[in-house]
Design an enzyme around this catalytic site. Structure first.
Site, short mmCIF file in Angstrom:
data_model
loop_
_atom_site.label_atom_id
_atom_site.label_comp_id
_atom_site.label_asym_id
_atom_site.label_seq_id
_atom_site.Cartn_x
_atom_site.Cartn_y
_atom_site.Cartn_z
N ASP A 1 -35.15 32.86 -3.06
CA ASP A 1 -36.10 33.92 -2.71
C ASP A 1 -37.46 33.24 -2.69
OD1 ASP A 1 -37.90 35.99 -2.67
OD2 ASP A 1 -36.77 37.26 -4.05
N TYR B 1 -37.26 36.62 -17.73
CA TYR B 1 -36.72 37.34 -16.58
C TYR B 1 -37.52 37.04 -15.31
CZ TYR B 1 -35.28 40.84 -13.31
OH TYR B 1 -34.81 41.45 -12.17
N LYS C 1 -32.69 38.71 -10.59
CA LYS C 1 -31.28 38.32 -10.67
C LYS C 1 -31.02 37.11 -9.78
CE LYS C 1 -29.03 41.09 -13.53
NZ LYS C 1 -28.57 40.51 -14.79
C1 F6R Z 1 -34.35 43.14 -8.39
C2 F6R Z 1 -35.65 43.05 -7.75
C3 F6R Z 1 -36.52 44.25 -7.70
C4 F6R Z 1 -37.72 44.08 -8.62
C5 F6R Z 1 -38.60 45.36 -8.63
C6 F6R Z 1 -39.84 45.18 -9.48
O1 F6R Z 1 -33.72 41.92 -8.42
O2 F6R Z 1 -36.03 42.01 -7.27
O3 F6R Z 1 -35.80 45.42 -7.99
O4 F6R Z 1 -37.29 43.80 -9.91
O5 F6R Z 1 -39.01 45.66 -7.32
O6 F6R Z 1 -40.52 44.08 -9.00
P1 F6R Z 1 -41.92 43.57 -9.57
O7 F6R Z 1 -41.75 43.44 -11.06
O8 F6R Z 1 -42.11 42.27 -8.87
O9 F6R Z 1 -42.92 44.61 -9.18
MG MG Z 2 -37.76 38.94 -4.32
MG MG Z 3 -32.82 38.76 -3.87
#
Ligand code: F6R
Ligand code: MG
Ligand code: MG
Length: 368
Positions: free
Chosen positions: A11, A232, A235
């Site tokens: 990513d 964290y 994933k």
């Molecule tokens: C799951 C994922 C998204 C983010 C969520 C919060 O793998 O990538 O669900 O965890 O959008 O993202 P942030 O913390 O970057 O605002």
């Molecule tokens: Mg992402």
């Molecule tokens: Mg992804």
């Protein structure tokens, strides 16, 4: 002659939050891989996105863990991440966790599924790419493909598959592995891989017969991002390559395992259980509650290392029922809001941002 298929993903930034890879970023990857073909580094390639993950599928003759191939992927991810930063894309460079490349992308953030094998007279394979989930999401379908006679008729009907397969299973917490034979050790295999956040199927090998027993027939990326980053960072969004036909599961037996949208962990904030939905490429785009988790399947034939395909294998009304079922399950799970088992168990939440919330409440507790 042996060929290596490498599927390396990261990513590097996405558009509209964590939804999809920008077209411009995919174009950068394509241009660079075209150059690599001209330079004779790789034979062929395809670029995909599974949601916000950029997927580089490459064929070459350099074997697995090749410094040249991993270096190529790393350089491309870095270029893409740079452009993603300029465009202020979301999470630009998020999976490039370490800076120093030292011969291999393992442990730096990207996920890798690759295998080297002798190209058969006709060599079909399926590249499976998931978003918003973890490597253990492949345990159930890979098990069913190679070990469940209710999924794979060939295990019963085809004499060349009748003796079963060997599973290489990794303990991703203890960094150990074990080889187990199916069907002899079926129940022990399930005892391990049912615990899908810890024990993951890494590879599957054929038993003695038509195919070389040291050449895998399936491989899954098993990189754990939080172990690299120490916190964290989303994933691991796994990928897999599964070879098919002529003594191996048929393409349709591989796909059949995805007709049941089983529960996987991931989805919103990598913190929720939800169904994995098999979708065509155009729906590799996580929307509702950043999901539900998705899987795409790209089918190929290889001819002297050249790729013929992809065929968008889940682009078929035959998977409408699985998608509808996944939507029903998604709706049912969502109604639980922040309650387990929609939200992951406390043990799995350790690797998310939730412990920081607990920390802030620590001083408020009094003895009872
Ligand atoms: C799951 C994922 C998204 C983010 C969520 C919060 O793998 O990538 O669900 O965890 O959008 O993202 P942030 O913390 O970057 O605002
Ligand atoms: Mg992402
Ligand atoms: Mg992804």
């Amino acid at each position: 002659m042996k060929v290596t298929v490498s599927l390396i993903k990261a990513d590097v930034g996405s558009v509209a939050g964590h939804a999809v890879v920008a077209e411009e970023i995919k174009a950068i990857a394509e241009e660079n891989l075209k150059e690599a073909v001209k330079d004779g580094k790789i034979i062929d390639f395809r670029v995909f996105n599974a949601g916000d993950d950029l997927e580089l599928l490459m064929t070459h003759r350099k074997g697995v863990d090749s410094e040249e191939i991993h270096g190529l992927a790393w350089e491309i991810f870095k270029k893409c991440a740079e452009r993603a930063k300029e465009l202020k894309l979301y999470g630009a460079g998020q999976d490039l966790l370490k800076d120093a490349f030292s011969g291999n992308v393992r442990g730096l953030g990207p996920g890798v599924a690759e295998m080297e094998f002798t190209e058969r007279k006709a060599e079909p394979f399926v590249a499976l790419m998931m978003d918003k989930t973890e490597p253990g999401a492949f345990n159930l379908p890979i098990f069913r493909i190679f070990a469940d006679p209710f999924n794979t008729a060939g295990l019963v009907i085809d004499p060349s598959m009748h003796s079963g397969f060997v599973f290489e299973i990794w303990d991703v917490l203890e960094h150990k592995r074990v080889f187990m034979r199916s069907p002899e050790e079926l129940y022990s295999i399930l005892a391990l891989i049912g615990a899908k956040s810890r024990f993951v199927i890494k590879r599957v090998y054929p038993k003695p017969g038509k195919l070389p027993t040291d050449e895998p027939v399936a491989v899954v990326s098993t990189e754990k991002l939080y172990q690299v980053a120490g916190e964290y960072v989303g994933k691991d969004d796994p990928v897999a390559i599964v070879r098919a036909q002529s003594g191996l599961p048929a393409v349709g037996e591989i796909l059949e395992a995805f007709a049941f949208p089983h529960l996987v962990s991931g989805w919103m904030r990598g913190s929720h259980n939800g169904p994995i939905m098999p979708v065509p490429f155009k729906y590799a785009k996580c929307t509702r509650f950043d999901g539900p988790p998705r899987c795409i399947a790209a089918g190929f034939q290889i001819c002297n290392g050249k790729l013929i395909g992809p065929v968008d294998l889940f682009d078929d009304p035959a998977f409408d029922y699985a998608r509808q079922k996944a939507n029903e399950i998604a709706e049912y799970m969502r109604r639980h809001g922040p309650f387990e088992p929609h939200r992951l168990s406390a043990e799995e939440m350790e690797y998310t941002t939730l412990p920081k919330v607990f920390e802030s409440l620590k001083g408020r507790f009094e003895r009872i």
